[in-house]
Scaffold this motif. Sequence first.
Motif, PDB file in Angstrom:
ATOM      1  N   GLN A 278      31.397  13.620 -64.772  1.00 48.88           N
ATOM      2  CA  GLN A 278      31.406  14.650 -65.828  1.00 48.88           C
ATOM      3  C   GLN A 278      30.095  14.622 -66.610  1.00 48.88           C
ATOM      4  O   GLN A 278      29.549  15.672 -66.974  1.00 48.88           O
ATOM      5  CB  GLN A 278      32.544  14.381 -66.824  1.00 48.88           C
ATOM      6  CG  GLN A 278      33.934  14.577 -66.283  1.00 48.88           C
ATOM      7  CD  GLN A 278      34.969  14.040 -67.278  1.00 48.88           C
ATOM      8  OE1 GLN A 278      34.853  12.915 -67.769  1.00 48.88           O
ATOM      9  NE2 GLN A 278      35.965  14.844 -67.585  1.00 48.88           N
ATOM     10  N   ILE A 279      29.595  13.414 -66.868  1.00 49.87           N
ATOM     11  CA  ILE A 279      28.359  13.281 -67.661  1.00 49.87           C
ATOM     12  C   ILE A 279      27.187  13.904 -66.892  1.00 49.87           C
ATOM     13  O   ILE A 279      26.425  14.713 -67.438  1.00 49.87           O
ATOM     14  CB  ILE A 279      28.073  11.783 -67.966  1.00 49.87           C
ATOM     15  CG1 ILE A 279      29.214  11.206 -68.815  1.00 49.87           C
ATOM     16  CG2 ILE A 279      26.731  11.635 -68.679  1.00 49.87           C
ATOM     17  CD1 ILE A 279      29.102   9.729 -69.113  1.00 49.87           C
ATOM     18  N   ILE A 280      27.087  13.572 -65.601  1.00 51.31           N
ATOM     19  CA  ILE A 280      25.990  14.110 -64.779  1.00 51.31           C
ATOM     20  C   ILE A 280      26.091  15.633 -64.696  1.00 51.31           C
ATOM     21  O   ILE A 280      25.089  16.348 -64.853  1.00 51.31           O
ATOM     22  CB  ILE A 280      26.014  13.475 -63.371  1.00 51.31           C
ATOM     23  CG1 ILE A 280      25.761  11.967 -63.499  1.00 51.31           C
ATOM     24  CG2 ILE A 280      24.958  14.101 -62.459  1.00 51.31           C
ATOM     25  CD1 ILE A 280      25.932  11.185 -62.228  1.00 51.31           C
ATOM     26  N   LYS A 281      27.303  16.113 -64.481  1.00 56.52           N
ATOM     27  CA  LYS A 281      27.523  17.558 -64.372  1.00 56.52           C
ATOM     28  C   LYS A 281      27.032  18.295 -65.614  1.00 56.52           C
ATOM     29  O   LYS A 281      26.295  19.281 -65.531  1.00 56.52           O
ATOM     30  CB  LYS A 281      29.025  17.825 -64.202  1.00 56.52           C
ATOM     31  CG  LYS A 281      29.379  18.631 -62.967  1.00 56.52           C
ATOM     32  CD  LYS A 281      30.875  18.850 -62.998  1.00 56.52           C
ATOM     33  CE  LYS A 281      31.366  19.571 -61.763  1.00 56.52           C
ATOM     34  NZ  LYS A 281      32.821  19.594 -61.747  1.00 56.52           N
ATOM     35  N   SER A 282      27.459  17.778 -66.794  1.00 54.38           N
ATOM     36  CA  SER A 282      27.077  18.467 -68.035  1.00 54.38           C
ATOM     37  C   SER A 282      25.569  18.356 -68.273  1.00 54.38           C
ATOM     38  O   SER A 282      24.944  19.265 -68.815  1.00 54.38           O
ATOM     39  CB  SER A 282      27.856  17.907 -69.224  1.00 54.38           C
ATOM     40  OG  SER A 282      27.577  16.547 -69.380  1.00 54.38           O
ATOM     41  N   PHE A 283      24.969  17.257 -67.812  1.00 53.74           N
ATOM     42  CA  PHE A 283      23.524  17.084 -67.961  1.00 53.74           C
ATOM     43  C   PHE A 283      22.788  18.101 -67.089  1.00 53.74           C
ATOM     44  O   PHE A 283      21.837  18.760 -67.526  1.00 53.74           O
ATOM     45  CB  PHE A 283      23.122  15.650 -67.584  1.00 53.74           C
ATOM     46  CG  PHE A 283      21.647  15.400 -67.711  1.00 53.74           C
ATOM     47  CD1 PHE A 283      21.069  15.235 -68.974  1.00 53.74           C
ATOM     48  CD2 PHE A 283      20.837  15.346 -66.591  1.00 53.74           C
ATOM     49  CE1 PHE A 283      19.714  15.019 -69.102  1.00 53.74           C
ATOM     50  CE2 PHE A 283      19.465  15.131 -66.716  1.00 53.74           C
ATOM     51  CZ  PHE A 283      18.900  14.964 -67.975  1.00 53.74           C
ATOM     52  N   LEU A 286      22.525  21.377 -68.355  1.00 56.42           N
ATOM     53  CA  LEU A 286      21.784  21.346 -69.622  1.00 56.42           C
ATOM     54  C   LEU A 286      22.695  21.581 -70.836  1.00 56.42           C
ATOM     55  O   LEU A 286      22.242  22.079 -71.859  1.00 56.42           O
ATOM     56  CB  LEU A 286      20.641  22.368 -69.604  1.00 56.42           C
ATOM     57  CG  LEU A 286      19.498  22.023 -68.634  1.00 56.42           C
ATOM     58  CD1 LEU A 286      18.452  23.119 -68.647  1.00 56.42           C
ATOM     59  CD2 LEU A 286      18.861  20.684 -68.973  1.00 56.42           C
ATOM     60  N   ASN A 287      23.958  21.194 -70.645  1.00 57.63           N
ATOM     61  CA  ASN A 287      24.908  21.284 -71.758  1.00 57.63           C
ATOM     62  C   ASN A 287      24.816  19.966 -72.540  1.00 57.63           C
ATOM     63  O   ASN A 287      25.657  19.085 -72.417  1.00 57.63           O
ATOM     64  CB  ASN A 287      26.308  21.509 -71.174  1.00 57.63           C
ATOM     65  CG  ASN A 287      27.242  22.070 -72.208  1.00 57.63           C
ATOM     66  OD1 ASN A 287      26.989  21.963 -73.401  1.00 57.63           O
ATOM     67  ND2 ASN A 287      28.320  22.676 -71.735  1.00 57.63           N
ATOM     68  N   LEU A 288      23.732  19.828 -73.340  1.00 56.45           N
ATOM     69  CA  LEU A 288      23.382  18.515 -73.876  1.00 56.45           C
ATOM     70  C   LEU A 288      24.368  18.007 -74.940  1.00 56.45           C
ATOM     71  O   LEU A 288      24.601  16.806 -75.034  1.00 56.45           O
ATOM     72  CB  LEU A 288      21.955  18.541 -74.437  1.00 56.45           C
ATOM     73  CG  LEU A 288      20.891  18.824 -73.356  1.00 56.45           C
ATOM     74  CD1 LEU A 288      19.502  18.744 -73.948  1.00 56.45           C
ATOM     75  CD2 LEU A 288      21.003  17.871 -72.160  1.00 56.45           C
ATOM     76  N   CYS A 291      27.189  16.685 -73.062  1.00 53.99           N
ATOM     77  CA  CYS A 291      26.718  15.485 -72.369  1.00 53.99           C
ATOM     78  C   CYS A 291      26.689  14.291 -73.332  1.00 53.99           C
ATOM     79  O   CYS A 291      27.170  13.208 -73.013  1.00 53.99           O
ATOM     80  CB  CYS A 291      25.329  15.765 -71.808  1.00 53.99           C
ATOM     81  SG  CYS A 291      24.690  14.383 -70.871  1.00 53.99           S
ATOM     82  N   PHE A 292      26.171  14.500 -74.510  1.00 54.96           N
ATOM     83  CA  PHE A 292      26.075  13.450 -75.519  1.00 54.96           C
ATOM     84  C   PHE A 292      27.475  12.952 -75.920  1.00 54.96           C
ATOM     85  O   PHE A 292      27.731  11.750 -75.992  1.00 54.96           O
ATOM     86  CB  PHE A 292      25.313  13.996 -76.737  1.00 54.96           C
ATOM     87  CG  PHE A 292      25.096  12.969 -77.805  1.00 54.96           C
ATOM     88  CD1 PHE A 292      24.289  11.857 -77.569  1.00 54.96           C
ATOM     89  CD2 PHE A 292      25.703  13.096 -79.052  1.00 54.96           C
ATOM     90  CE1 PHE A 292      24.097  10.896 -78.556  1.00 54.96           C
ATOM     91  CE2 PHE A 292      25.519  12.133 -80.041  1.00 54.96           C
ATOM     92  CZ  PHE A 292      24.717  11.040 -79.794  1.00 54.96           C
ATOM     93  N   LYS A 293      28.374  13.902 -76.129  1.00 54.82           N
ATOM     94  CA  LYS A 293      29.759  13.558 -76.488  1.00 54.82           C
ATOM     95  C   LYS A 293      30.409  12.702 -75.392  1.00 54.82           C
ATOM     96  O   LYS A 293      31.100  11.723 -75.665  1.00 54.82           O
ATOM     97  CB  LYS A 293      30.570  14.848 -76.647  1.00 54.82           C
ATOM     98  CG  LYS A 293      30.731  15.303 -78.079  1.00 54.82           C
ATOM     99  CD  LYS A 293      31.844  16.354 -78.144  1.00 54.82           C
ATOM    100  CE  LYS A 293      31.750  17.181 -79.397  1.00 54.82           C
ATOM    101  NZ  LYS A 293      32.484  18.448 -79.249  1.00 54.82           N
ATOM    102  N   LEU A 294      30.167  13.123 -74.136  1.00 59.33           N
ATOM    103  CA  LEU A 294      30.763  12.390 -73.009  1.00 59.33           C
ATOM    104  C   LEU A 294      30.186  10.982 -72.903  1.00 59.33           C
ATOM    105  O   LEU A 294      30.900  10.032 -72.571  1.00 59.33           O
ATOM    106  CB  LEU A 294      30.536  13.160 -71.701  1.00 59.33           C
ATOM    107  CG  LEU A 294      31.407  14.412 -71.511  1.00 59.33           C
ATOM    108  CD1 LEU A 294      30.924  15.225 -70.312  1.00 59.33           C
ATOM    109  CD2 LEU A 294      32.867  14.030 -71.305  1.00 59.33           C
ATOM    110  N   ILE A 295      28.883  10.856 -73.199  1.00 54.89           N
ATOM    111  CA  ILE A 295      28.250   9.528 -73.145  1.00 54.89           C
ATOM    112  C   ILE A 295      28.883   8.613 -74.201  1.00 54.89           C
ATOM    113  O   ILE A 295      29.231   7.465 -73.919  1.00 54.89           O
ATOM    114  CB  ILE A 295      26.722   9.626 -73.351  1.00 54.89           C
ATOM    115  CG1 ILE A 295      26.084  10.253 -72.099  1.00 54.89           C
ATOM    116  CG2 ILE A 295      26.113   8.244 -73.585  1.00 54.89           C
ATOM    117  CD1 ILE A 295      24.627  10.603 -72.237  1.00 54.89           C
TER     118      ILE A 295
END
Length: 325
Positions: A278-283, A286-288, A291-295
Amino acid sequence: MICKICKYEINPRLLLKSNVNFGDIHRCPKCKITFTYPQPDANTLNDYYNGMYSDLTISFDDKKMKWAQRSMQGYLKVLKKLNVELKQEVTFLDLGGGLGYYTKAAAENNLHSILVEKDPVSVQFAKKHLKLENIIEKDLYEFFNSNDKQYDIVFFRHVIEHVNDPYSIIQGISSLLKTNGILIIETDNNAGIELLIKDGVNKFYVDLYKKSFDNVSFINLLIKRPFAVDPPRHLFGFRMKNLSMLLKSLNLYPKEKIHYRLGHPIYWPNIPSPNIKQIIKSFLKLNLRTCFKLILSYMNFIIRKFLELIGLSSGICIYAQKLSK
Ligand SMILES: [Zn+2]
């Protein structure tokens, strides 16, 4: 007073003082069982449970069925490891099993499964939607007193924290089991701190305790760990050591002990766990923000995996074998 679990004469330690009259939260200095005292009276408990099961329109939930099926595969794997033969005539008694999803999942795996449940609405649901045939509509004591059979597997999932005398209930269960039969018992982990760490859950628990008890703060809860005693819902909070001790004192020997986290694929499957994909996908999209929330959520997950490893996560499960004696 006499501790209801270790039976020593004790002077219990007050953890949290109630401001709603459902009872304060105390801990036994000997065995560390955490409990409501004084206990809510029978009327309060009846009101609480009757209110909870009044929804007659409850419908079949495919997700709940899938979770129960997935969990059942995990239970069966451990039972096989413990050399329990899983043949068709093996009896699986789901005690206080509510709507009956786990009874159903056990039946799908060729076990002779039986639901024991006192709530008429749940029983109606189990008959109508799950087509369960073996249902005993009784409360635990009524069942113990009227039962003359013995069973291979007793399944007791998240019920013990609700009862007002766990000792007599485990005594009843011990007498239900055949020699070498297995009890699978699960409850919240009173030693755990994961509830205060997990994103999306921590605020709920701090607020829950703030609402009903004096002087509650995050730090105070972290130090005192009243989990998950929450009268009139949960009257007792066990941890691995005192639950094992209680089982052993009633001839049930723990063979497998498991600490589990919120979102554990077998023991707590209804909460999703974050994953790297999920993190890679959102990255890549470019849904940053996402992505940050998922990290952050993933880091939280890593911390909780560590808590699980050291026995401070939210749930415990014991597979205990009835000894001959
Ligand atoms: Zn005690």
